[in-house]
Design a protein around this motif. Structure first.
Motif, PDB file in Angstrom:
ATOM      1  N   GLU A   1       0.825  -1.187   0.000  1.00  0.00           N
ATOM      2  CA  GLU A   1       0.000   0.000   0.000  1.00  0.00           C
ATOM      3  C   GLU A   1       0.872   1.256   0.000  1.00  0.00           C
ATOM      4  O   GLU A   1       2.020   1.241   0.449  1.00  0.00           O
ATOM      5  CB  GLU A   1      -0.909   0.009   1.226  1.00  0.00           C
ATOM      6  CG  GLU A   1      -1.969  -1.074   1.220  1.00  0.00           C
ATOM      7  CD  GLU A   1      -2.935  -0.934   2.381  1.00  0.00           C
ATOM      8  OE1 GLU A   1      -3.914  -1.701   2.410  1.00  0.00           O
ATOM      9  OE2 GLU A   1      -2.715  -0.074   3.249  1.00  0.00           O
ATOM     10  N   ARG A   2       0.290   2.326  -0.496  1.00  0.00           N
ATOM     11  CA  ARG A   2       0.989   3.601  -0.463  1.00  0.00           C
ATOM     12  C   ARG A   2       1.111   4.058   0.992  1.00  0.00           C
ATOM     13  O   ARG A   2       0.171   3.951   1.766  1.00  0.00           O
ATOM     14  CB  ARG A   2       0.215   4.630  -1.287  1.00  0.00           C
ATOM     15  CG  ARG A   2       0.911   5.947  -1.457  1.00  0.00           C
ATOM     16  CD  ARG A   2       0.294   6.745  -2.597  1.00  0.00           C
ATOM     17  NE  ARG A   2      -1.129   6.920  -2.431  1.00  0.00           N
ATOM     18  CZ  ARG A   2      -1.929   7.381  -3.392  1.00  0.00           C
ATOM     19  NH1 ARG A   2      -1.439   7.678  -4.572  1.00  0.00           N
ATOM     20  NH2 ARG A   2      -3.217   7.532  -3.156  1.00  0.00           N
ATOM     21  N   GLU A   3       2.283   4.579   1.342  1.00  0.00           N
ATOM     22  CA  GLU A   3       2.512   5.026   2.710  1.00  0.00           C
ATOM     23  C   GLU A   3       3.044   6.460   2.728  1.00  0.00           C
ATOM     24  O   GLU A   3       3.762   6.893   1.823  1.00  0.00           O
ATOM     25  CB  GLU A   3       3.489   4.106   3.439  1.00  0.00           C
ATOM     26  CG  GLU A   3       4.893   4.092   2.881  1.00  0.00           C
ATOM     27  CD  GLU A   3       5.888   3.369   3.769  1.00  0.00           C
ATOM     28  OE1 GLU A   3       5.627   3.212   4.980  1.00  0.00           O
ATOM     29  OE2 GLU A   3       6.941   2.961   3.239  1.00  0.00           O
ATOM     30  N   GLY A   4       2.668   7.167   3.778  1.00  0.00           N
ATOM     31  CA  GLY A   4       3.169   8.509   3.954  1.00  0.00           C
ATOM     32  C   GLY A   4       4.622   8.496   4.374  1.00  0.00           C
ATOM     33  O   GLY A   4       5.028   7.658   5.175  1.00  0.00           O
ATOM     34  N   VAL A   5       5.394   9.409   3.823  1.00  0.00           N
ATOM     35  CA  VAL A   5       6.819   9.513   4.133  1.00  0.00           C
ATOM     36  C   VAL A   5       7.083  10.755   4.966  1.00  0.00           C
ATOM     37  O   VAL A   5       7.649  10.680   6.048  1.00  0.00           O
ATOM     38  CB  VAL A   5       7.645   9.553   2.828  1.00  0.00           C
ATOM     39  CG1 VAL A   5       9.108   9.845   3.122  1.00  0.00           C
ATOM     40  CG2 VAL A   5       7.486   8.254   2.050  1.00  0.00           C
ATOM     41  N   SER A   6       6.654  11.905   4.453  1.00  0.00           N
ATOM     42  CA  SER A   6       6.927  13.160   5.128  1.00  0.00           C
ATOM     43  C   SER A   6       5.986  14.220   4.590  1.00  0.00           C
ATOM     44  O   SER A   6       5.423  14.074   3.502  1.00  0.00           O
ATOM     45  CB  SER A   6       8.382  13.579   4.882  1.00  0.00           C
ATOM     46  OG  SER A   6       8.689  14.771   5.586  1.00  0.00           O
ATOM     47  N   SER A   7       5.816  15.294   5.362  1.00  0.00           N
ATOM     48  CA  SER A   7       4.981  16.404   4.917  1.00  0.00           C
ATOM     49  C   SER A   7       5.539  17.703   5.441  1.00  0.00           C
ATOM     50  O   SER A   7       6.272  17.729   6.441  1.00  0.00           O
ATOM     51  CB  SER A   7       3.536  16.215   5.386  1.00  0.00           C
ATOM     52  OG  SER A   7       3.462  16.383   6.795  1.00  0.00           O
TER      53      SER A   7
END
Length: 128
Positions: free
Chosen positions: A44-50
């Motif tokens: 699945e797509r995962e958040g890395v940074s924002s």
């Protein structure tokens, strides 16, 4: 028209570094948060940074803290993701995304459901 264009991906050996760029247009840069996400094959797509451009606040997924650094250049409407000490498990397509941030709204912006606009992605491959 909102546009996000990623660049900087490629093939790198384990332990190496890459800097991804997300060049944006079509919106007021300071009113938006920009996130980096990644999707590995079969995962699945995962958040890395924002980063919230209004105040520069940044967030990272815990497993990547210390290796990845997000930054932005308002003059260029561009957000960067500096990736160091890369590992084969970092291999994925990396996407940037943008979402407008309402006043007084707080979020870490690491959830892909929060984002309205997406780039096409850039491939990062880390060889062992």
């Amino acid at each position: 028209e909102v546009q996000l264009v990623e660049s900087g991906g490629g093939l790198v050996q384990a332990g190496g570094s890459l800097r991804l760029s997300c060049t944006t247009s079509g919106f007021t840069f300071d009113d938006y948060a920009i996130g980096w996400f990644r999707q590995a094959p079969g995962k699945e797509r995962e958040g890395v940074s924002s980063i919230e451009n209004r105040d520069g606040s940044t967030h990272y997924t815990d497993s990547l803290k210390g290796r990845f650094t997000i930054s932005s250049d308002g003059a260029k409407n561009t957000v960067y993701l500096q990736m160091n000490s890369l590992k084969p498990e970092d291999t994925a397509v990396y996407y940037c995304a943008a979402t407008e941030v309402p006043p007084f709204y707080y979020s870490e912006f690491l959830n892909d459901h929060e984002y309205a606009y997406w780039g096409q992605g850039t491939q990062v491959t880390v060889s062992s």
